[in-house]
Design an enzyme around this catalytic site. Sequence first.
Site, PDB file in Angstrom:
ATOM      1  N   SER A  86       6.905   6.327  58.366  1.00  0.00           N
ATOM      2  CA  SER A  86       6.855   7.575  59.138  1.00  0.00           C
ATOM      3  C   SER A  86       5.688   8.397  58.617  1.00  0.00           C
ATOM      4  O   SER A  86       5.278   8.226  57.461  1.00  0.00           O
ATOM      5  CB  SER A  86       8.144   8.369  58.922  1.00  0.00           C
ATOM      6  OG  SER A  86       7.978   9.704  59.383  1.00  0.00           O
TER       7      SER A  86
ATOM      8  N   TYR B 265      15.412  11.793  54.114  1.00  0.00           N
ATOM      9  CA  TYR B 265      14.533  10.960  54.951  1.00  0.00           C
ATOM     10  C   TYR B 265      13.141  10.846  54.321  1.00  0.00           C
ATOM     11  O   TYR B 265      12.585   9.757  54.189  1.00  0.00           O
ATOM     12  CB  TYR B 265      14.452  11.590  56.337  1.00  0.00           C
ATOM     13  CG  TYR B 265      13.675  10.811  57.375  1.00  0.00           C
ATOM     14  CD1 TYR B 265      14.205   9.651  57.931  1.00  0.00           C
ATOM     15  CD2 TYR B 265      12.434  11.263  57.816  1.00  0.00           C
ATOM     16  CE1 TYR B 265      13.507   8.954  58.903  1.00  0.00           C
ATOM     17  CE2 TYR B 265      11.729  10.571  58.792  1.00  0.00           C
ATOM     18  CZ  TYR B 265      12.273   9.413  59.336  1.00  0.00           C
ATOM     19  OH  TYR B 265      11.586   8.719  60.296  1.00  0.00           O
TER      20      TYR B 265
HETATM   21  C1  BGC Z   1      11.079  11.458  62.676  1.00  0.00           C
HETATM   22  C2  BGC Z   1      11.217  12.343  63.883  1.00  0.00           C
HETATM   23  C3  BGC Z   1      10.102  13.390  63.904  1.00  0.00           C
HETATM   24  C4  BGC Z   1       8.750  12.730  63.727  1.00  0.00           C
HETATM   25  C5  BGC Z   1       7.602  13.746  63.654  1.00  0.00           C
HETATM   26  C6  BGC Z   1       9.684  10.897  62.585  1.00  0.00           C
HETATM   27  O1  BGC Z   1       9.561  10.134  61.427  1.00  0.00           O
HETATM   28  O2  BGC Z   1      12.006  10.372  62.772  1.00  0.00           O
HETATM   29  O3  BGC Z   1      12.486  12.957  63.869  1.00  0.00           O
HETATM   30  O4  BGC Z   1      10.116  14.096  65.123  1.00  0.00           O
HETATM   31  O5  BGC Z   1       8.754  11.978  62.538  1.00  0.00           O
HETATM   32  O6  BGC Z   1       7.857  14.773  62.766  1.00  0.00           O
END
Ligand code: BGC
Length: 255
Positions: A143, A156
């Site tokens: 991410s 996360y």
């Molecule tokens: C997350 C999303 C978020 C995006 C941008 C992703 O890794 O799962 O919830 O909107 O990042 O911030």
Amino acid sequence: MKLKNKVALITGSSQGIGRAIAERFASEGADVVINYSGNAERAQEALQAVEAQGRRGIIVQANVGRTDDLKKLFATALETFGRLDILVNNAGVETHAPFWEITESDYDKVLNVNLKGTFFATQEFVNHLRHTNRRGKIVNVSSVHEELPFPNFTAYCASKGGVKMLTRNLSVELGPLGININNIAPGAIETPINTKLLNDPAKLNALLGQIPVKRLGQPTDVANVAVFLASDDADYVTGATYYVDGGLTWNYEEQ
Ligand code: BGC
């Protein structure tokens, strides 16, 4: 075709980014192991999408946060296809809450799927390649939050930061074995993980304002990069993170 006759295992591939990768890999000539944890119906749809591309697929239910499930996942995949060439660690979950409200079970859920699952799925895959003396490709769907802070998503972010270092570390350790490992760092992609945000116009507009290309990403935007990283074209690419975020990460606008 970039993945002709390869066999790919994609975790969390019944929906969202994983599903798009499954379909796209099949369109490039790969057979696909579809993994899901909760929704069997969606997994069936993903399988049909793979088969519509003229390739073989199987569905294996497994929670990647549990090592006994992972062993079953890999054993079933290998019984069916005889070998694996590509692993995509895509399964991911998040919880939204202020740091001081996160429970141990929220923490375990996020860290187990996102980090522990990636760690031990990779270990299963690497051992398979070592025992069969073959090369392979690992693509982690991380991410932008492996780098960027995301208030209220601390578990996360910790999991994705962990995936970033896992990838860098393993690029060094696995390079001599002919195994490449890279991350894709998606930004805001339209998938089920984002359902709440997508249904909140104020939040959605604020987010769109941060994205230089002025749209949300689609799962296929991520799948296109996954094809490259899983293919022979990426033989000299390892330990890297590819941002697929429409410019979100490096955008700073002073209002
Ligand atoms: C997350 C999303 C978020 C995006 C941008 C992703 O890794 O799962 O919830 O909107 O990042 O911030």
